[in-house]
Design an enzyme around this catalytic site. Structure first.
Site, PDB file in Angstrom:
ATOM      1  N   TYR A 157      12.141  32.583 111.051  1.00 49.40           N
ATOM      2  CA  TYR A 157      13.468  32.487 110.436  1.00 49.40           C
ATOM      3  C   TYR A 157      13.357  32.556 108.913  1.00 49.40           C
ATOM      4  O   TYR A 157      14.088  33.306 108.259  1.00 49.40           O
ATOM      5  CB  TYR A 157      14.143  31.179 110.871  1.00 49.40           C
ATOM      6  CG  TYR A 157      15.539  31.001 110.320  1.00 49.40           C
ATOM      7  CD1 TYR A 157      16.557  31.869 110.703  1.00 49.40           C
ATOM      8  CD2 TYR A 157      15.843  29.978 109.424  1.00 49.40           C
ATOM      9  CE1 TYR A 157      17.851  31.728 110.195  1.00 49.40           C
ATOM     10  CE2 TYR A 157      17.122  29.814 108.921  1.00 49.40           C
ATOM     11  CZ  TYR A 157      18.121  30.689 109.312  1.00 49.40           C
ATOM     12  OH  TYR A 157      19.397  30.544 108.805  1.00 49.40           O
ATOM     13  N   LYS A 161      14.820  35.339 106.175  1.00 45.79           N
ATOM     14  CA  LYS A 161      15.729  34.968 105.080  1.00 45.79           C
ATOM     15  C   LYS A 161      15.095  35.209 103.708  1.00 45.79           C
ATOM     16  O   LYS A 161      15.782  35.581 102.750  1.00 45.79           O
ATOM     17  CB  LYS A 161      16.185  33.509 105.236  1.00 45.79           C
ATOM     18  CG  LYS A 161      17.083  33.265 106.460  1.00 45.79           C
ATOM     19  CD  LYS A 161      18.370  34.076 106.394  1.00 45.79           C
ATOM     20  CE  LYS A 161      19.354  33.711 107.491  1.00 45.79           C
ATOM     21  NZ  LYS A 161      20.600  34.480 107.457  1.00 45.79           N
TER      22      LYS A 161
HETATM   23  N1  LIG Z   1      24.462  26.742 110.455  1.00 43.07           N
HETATM   24  C1  LIG Z   1      23.554  26.503 109.530  1.00 43.07           C
HETATM   25  O1  LIG Z   1      23.063  25.365 109.407  1.00 43.07           O
HETATM   26  C2  LIG Z   1      23.139  27.597 108.573  1.00 43.07           C
HETATM   27  C3  LIG Z   1      22.485  27.223 107.385  1.00 43.07           C
HETATM   28  C4  LIG Z   1      22.104  28.214 106.495  1.00 43.07           C
HETATM   29  C5  LIG Z   1      22.367  29.540 106.766  1.00 43.07           C
HETATM   30  N2  LIG Z   1      22.996  29.881 107.931  1.00 43.07           N
HETATM   31  C6  LIG Z   1      23.240  31.303 108.176  1.00 43.07           C
HETATM   32  O2  LIG Z   1      24.635  31.499 108.230  1.00 43.07           O
HETATM   33  C7  LIG Z   1      24.918  32.619 109.069  1.00 43.07           C
HETATM   34  C8  LIG Z   1      25.989  32.228 110.070  1.00 43.07           C
HETATM   35  O3  LIG Z   1      25.466  31.178 110.867  1.00 43.07           O
HETATM   36  P1  LIG Z   1      26.400  30.202 111.712  1.00 43.07           P
HETATM   37  O4  LIG Z   1      25.983  28.830 111.390  1.00 43.07           O
HETATM   38  O5  LIG Z   1      27.821  30.581 111.590  1.00 43.07           O
HETATM   39  O6  LIG Z   1      25.834  30.545 113.170  1.00 43.07           O
HETATM   40  P2  LIG Z   1      26.589  30.736 114.574  1.00 43.07           P
HETATM   41  O7  LIG Z   1      27.744  29.815 114.680  1.00 43.07           O
HETATM   42  O8  LIG Z   1      25.502  30.660 115.591  1.00 43.07           O
HETATM   43  O9  LIG Z   1      27.137  32.236 114.477  1.00 43.07           O
HETATM   44  C9  LIG Z   1      26.236  33.323 114.426  1.00 43.07           C
HETATM   45  C10 LIG Z   1      27.028  34.613 114.459  1.00 43.07           C
HETATM   46  O10 LIG Z   1      26.088  35.705 114.496  1.00 43.07           O
HETATM   47  C11 LIG Z   1      26.439  36.567 115.576  1.00 43.07           C
HETATM   48  N3  LIG Z   1      25.268  37.225 116.150  1.00 43.07           N
HETATM   49  C12 LIG Z   1      24.088  36.673 116.518  1.00 43.07           C
HETATM   50  N4  LIG Z   1      23.297  37.600 117.078  1.00 43.07           N
HETATM   51  C13 LIG Z   1      23.988  38.776 117.065  1.00 43.07           C
HETATM   52  C14 LIG Z   1      23.717  40.092 117.515  1.00 43.07           C
HETATM   53  N5  LIG Z   1      22.566  40.420 118.107  1.00 43.07           N
HETATM   54  N6  LIG Z   1      24.668  41.043 117.331  1.00 43.07           N
HETATM   55  C15 LIG Z   1      25.849  40.740 116.750  1.00 43.07           C
HETATM   56  N7  LIG Z   1      26.165  39.496 116.294  1.00 43.07           N
HETATM   57  C16 LIG Z   1      25.236  38.530 116.460  1.00 43.07           C
HETATM   58  C17 LIG Z   1      27.104  35.649 116.605  1.00 43.07           C
HETATM   59  O11 LIG Z   1      28.007  36.386 117.423  1.00 43.07           O
HETATM   60  P3  LIG Z   1      27.820  36.697 118.973  1.00 43.07           P
HETATM   61  O12 LIG Z   1      26.963  35.628 119.575  1.00 43.07           O
HETATM   62  O13 LIG Z   1      29.220  36.720 119.489  1.00 43.07           O
HETATM   63  O14 LIG Z   1      27.180  38.039 118.987  1.00 43.07           O
HETATM   64  C18 LIG Z   1      27.898  34.715 115.690  1.00 43.07           C
HETATM   65  O15 LIG Z   1      29.140  35.298 115.363  1.00 43.07           O
HETATM   66  C19 LIG Z   1      23.588  33.047 109.689  1.00 43.07           C
HETATM   67  O16 LIG Z   1      23.066  34.143 108.993  1.00 43.07           O
HETATM   68  C20 LIG Z   1      22.700  31.822 109.487  1.00 43.07           C
HETATM   69  O17 LIG Z   1      21.339  32.181 109.395  1.00 43.07           O
HETATM   70  C21 LIG Z   1      23.398  28.941 108.831  1.00 43.07           C
END
Ligand SMILES: NC(=O)c1ccc[n+]([C@@H]2O[C@H](COP(=O)([O-])OP(=O)(O)OC[C@H]3O[C@@H](n4cnc5c(N)ncnc54)[C@H](OP(=O)(O)O)[C@@H]3O)[C@@H](O)[C@H]2O)c1
Length: 240
Positions: A157, A161
């Site tokens: 991961y 990033k």
């Molecule tokens: N949550 C945290 O603590 C955190 C912290 C720092 C950074 N981030 C980053 O923020 C971003 C959003 O994360 P989040 O927390 O909102 O996560 P989340 O709730 O798990 O949402 C992830 C999104 O990515 C989509 N996705 C995953 N695999 C995919 C694929 N193969 N094709 C198309 N879409 C895909 C999912 O849609 P489907 O499953 O419907 O395809 C979903 O809409 C990510 O890049 C993550 O690395 C998150």
């Protein structure tokens, strides 16, 4: 896929938001659409995207698919231009994590993180750049604090990033002469389904989405390059 017919007017601004079915991406779409920005929202979950489209029928169209499919990424950009006639903002937000020690992390898990978290962002930028040059648009890459410091069980991961940080920095230099802005947001823990055990004090997705909106609405002569944001951790939970 749904299409918005705009017979009598052109949109003011149009965005592509990946990972839009839930979590941060969904909140970014809601914030943008509330501000009158036309959005193409993509992810794999058709039903969740439909709910979002129903919430903003005048501003949101959906184009479901797997972002690890290169053709899908190209089609996304083509569809934005076909539907809205322009592209101003690309928000590379889709992402996932497999946390495990390197010796236990599978090749498929590694490849999936590289493909969704990094390669899809590269391809979205690659196909969007000719259009962003026309609008003097803006790319926002959603990285993570994990893109600035690595930790045990996070090799794949963090590598994806960290890669996104390098992609952003190179793009910043390449696109500067064209007045296309590049920003990178590095959040700490957010309360979404991304984490199986989000902390009660983690960032709210709507607050992070508000930051993305502030980044894209900064004064024309200002680039907000890299933003690192963390939740305020209550004293009892702080590491001693
Ligand atoms: N949550 C945290 O603590 C955190 C912290 C720092 C950074 N981030 C980053 O923020 C971003 C959003 O994360 P989040 O927390 O909102 O996560 P989340 O709730 O798990 O949402 C992830 C999104 O990515 C989509 N996705 C995953 N695999 C995919 C694929 N193969 N094709 C198309 N879409 C895909 C999912 O849609 P489907 O499953 O419907 O395809 C979903 O809409 C990510 O890049 C993550 O690395 C998150």
């Amino acid at each position: 896929m749904t299409t918005i017919l705009m017979a009598n007017h052109s949109p003011i601004k149009a965005a592509l938001v990946t990972g839009a079915s839930k979590g941060l991406g969904k909140e970014i779409v809601r914030r943008f659409a509330s501000a009158g920005i036309y959005v193409l929202a993509t992810a794999r979950s058709v039903e969740k995207l439909n709910e979002l489209q129903e919430e903003f029928p005048d501003h949101v169209i959906t184009f479901p698919g797997d972002i690890s499919d290169s053709n899908h990424v190209k089609n996304l950009v083509d569809q934005v231009i076909h539907s809205f006639g322009r592209l101003d903002f690309v928000i590379n937000n889709a992402g996932l994590a497999h946390f495990a020690p390197v010796e236990d992390l599978t090749e498929n898990q590694w490849d999936e993180m590289m493909s969704v978290n990094l390669k899809a962002a590269f391809l979205a930028c690659k196909y969007a750049i000719p259009h962003l040059k026309k609008t003097q648009g803006h790319i926002v890459n959603i990285s993570s604090v994990a893109g600035t410091e690595a930790f045990a069980r996070g090799a794949g991961y963090c590598a994806s990033k960290f890669g996104m940080m390098a992609l952003s920095d190179a793009l910043t230099q390449e696109l500067k002469p064209h007045y296309v802005k590049v920003s990178t947001l590095c959040p700490g823990s957010i309360q979404t389904e991304f984490s199986s055990n989000p902390k009660s004090y983690s960032l709210h997705a709507s607050d992070v989405a508000e930051s993305v909106y502030q980044i894209i609405t900064a004064p024309a002569n200002m680039i907000i390059g890299r933003v690192i944001m963390r939740p305020v951790v209550p004293v009892d939970f702080q590491k001693k």
